[in-house]
Design an enzyme around this catalytic site. Structure first.
Site, PDB file in Angstrom:
ATOM      1  N   CYS A   1     -42.337 -66.728   6.474  1.00 54.69           N
ATOM      2  CA  CYS A   1     -42.115 -65.743   5.421  1.00 54.69           C
ATOM      3  C   CYS A   1     -43.281 -65.746   4.425  1.00 54.69           C
ATOM      4  CB  CYS A   1     -40.768 -65.986   4.744  1.00 54.69           C
ATOM      5  SG  CYS A   1     -40.148 -64.554   3.836  1.00 54.69           S
TER       6      CYS A   1
ATOM      7  N   GLU B   1     -34.962 -70.376  10.690  1.00 58.22           N
ATOM      8  CA  GLU B   1     -33.812 -71.224  10.329  1.00 58.22           C
ATOM      9  C   GLU B   1     -32.535 -70.411  10.170  1.00 58.22           C
ATOM     10  OE1 GLU B   1     -34.583 -69.377   6.476  1.00 58.22           O
ATOM     11  OE2 GLU B   1     -35.867 -70.029   8.120  1.00 58.22           O
TER      12      GLU B   1
ATOM     13  N   HIS C   1     -37.388 -65.565   9.488  1.00 57.73           N
ATOM     14  CA  HIS C   1     -36.730 -66.827   9.139  1.00 57.73           C
ATOM     15  C   HIS C   1     -36.125 -67.473  10.380  1.00 57.73           C
ATOM     16  CE1 HIS C   1     -36.665 -66.882   4.639  1.00 57.73           C
ATOM     17  NE2 HIS C   1     -36.972 -65.613   4.840  1.00 57.73           N
TER      18      HIS C   1
END
Length: 358
Positions: free
Chosen positions: A251, A338, A336
């Site tokens: 990001c 995660e 992202h």
């Protein structure tokens, strides 16, 4: 009786609704998020500092709020916009209603507006500065305030969300990793810990020498809010570490890395926010459905070092979503991996980071 609230955009569009959460007034860039759930993780994602989030799914809050699903120390959104905020909730982990959570954290919310119309407007016209108010209901006054609000371009917001001093996320691990906190999410740290990393988190203002003192095997550059062009101090630090150790950025970290390589970043018309963004890996042709939250992008072609190559693009608008260095152990993605919330298609990027450190 519900208290009236108004959302006004800088271009003159006005939406009347009702207050939920805290009363008062809040300004920020208005964006929409396409996730059907995960509102608590979205609220506590520091990358949303400076923004007001409109959820496209019509019913929000039906499973309440709990203590486990936070991604940082508190909510960072400037305001929250929904079609309907559920007054009741049902989930075995829930401890309070969404509206009570927002009120306790002084986040202004508005419900009862046509979020479909707002989303279509933003999708066609681009992200807009806006203001939510429960105390000033004058349209002209609110539009003027929206126009005069600062927006995101040129703003350094990471100093408002980063940790104030370095800390250890965990005490054990085979790989020593320094995570530069520009607004890092907890699930990133969980993924690193799960992969046998001992993680030292440092503020984004940390100098090269402070990072090197930990003798890290790898450097992680986190997500965060605001304009990467306003962050020369972290760009200079990363520039000094290129070639010295493996680096993984996501990001804002991806954008910082792009600028450290000498490239340019630019503002997207309406950004990517949600859990269903399709990304293709140009090397393998594999498509991943990804979680995203960014309003800026890297112009990979502007990077002078031609060993830095574009690896991923967004299938919706063909903007850059990833890059790597052909000779150095450095790579980054704009999205992202995660998740939290979102699909798990991209977890493998953490495994690649481990491989580079071995």
């Amino acid at each position: 009786m519900n208290k009236e609230a108004i959302l006004a955009l800088e271009d003159g569009r006005v939406f009347r609704g009702f207050s939920f959460g805290a009363s008062g007034e809040a300004a920020g860039e208005v964006v929409f998020n396409t996730s059907m759930m995960g509102y608590q993780e979205i609220l506590t994602d520091p990358s949303y500092k400076g923004q007001m989030v409109c959820m496209t799914y019509p019913l929000i809050g039906n499973y309440g709020v709990n203590r486990q699903d936070v991604e940082s120390i508190r909510p960072f959104v400037e305001g929250f916009i929904v079609k309907e905020a559920s007054k009741t909730y049902s989930n075995w982990r829930a401890t309070e209603a969404l509206g009570d959570y927002l009120k306790r954290n002084r986040i202004v919310g508005i419900e009862g507006i046509d979020t479909r119309a707002l989303t279509k407007h933003l999708r066609e016209e681009g992200a807009k500065k806006g203001i939510i108010s429960t105390k000033d209901l004058n349209h002209k006054s609110l539009i003027k305030k929206a126009v005069e609000s600062p927006g995101l371009v040129g703003r350094d917001l990471i100093k408002e969300v980063m940790c104030k001093k370095a800390y250890d996320w965990n005490a054990k691990g085979k790989f020593r990793v320094v995570a530069v906190d520009s607004g890092i999410k907890h699930n990133i740290l969980r993924h690193l810990e799960k992969r046998n990393c001992r993680v030292r988190v440092v503020p984004a203002t940390a100098k090269k020498e402070e990072i090197q003192a930990f003798k890290p095997h790898g450097l992680f550059l986190s997500n965060g809010p605001g304009d990467p062009e306003a962050l020369p101090y972290i760009v200079d630090t990363v520039k000094g570490l290129i070639g010295e150790l493996p680096i993984f950025g996501i990001c804002l970290g991806h954008q910082i890395l792009g600028r450290a390589f000498g490239g340019k970043t630019y503002k997207l018309k309406f950004g990517h926010h949600g859990g269903n963004q399709p990304v293709i890996d140009l090397r393998t042709k594999r498509v991943e459905i990804t979680a995203q939250n960014h309003g800026f992008a890297v112009d990979v072609d502007s990077i002078p070092d031609k060993n830095v190559i574009l690896t991923h693009i967004n299938l919706n608008d063909k903007t850059s979503e990833g890059m790597e260095h052909k000779k150095l152990p450095i790579f980054s993605v704009q999205y992202h991996p995660e998740a939290a919330p979102g699909p798990h298609d991209a977890w493998h990027h953490f495994d690649r980071f481990i491989e580079l450190m071995e």
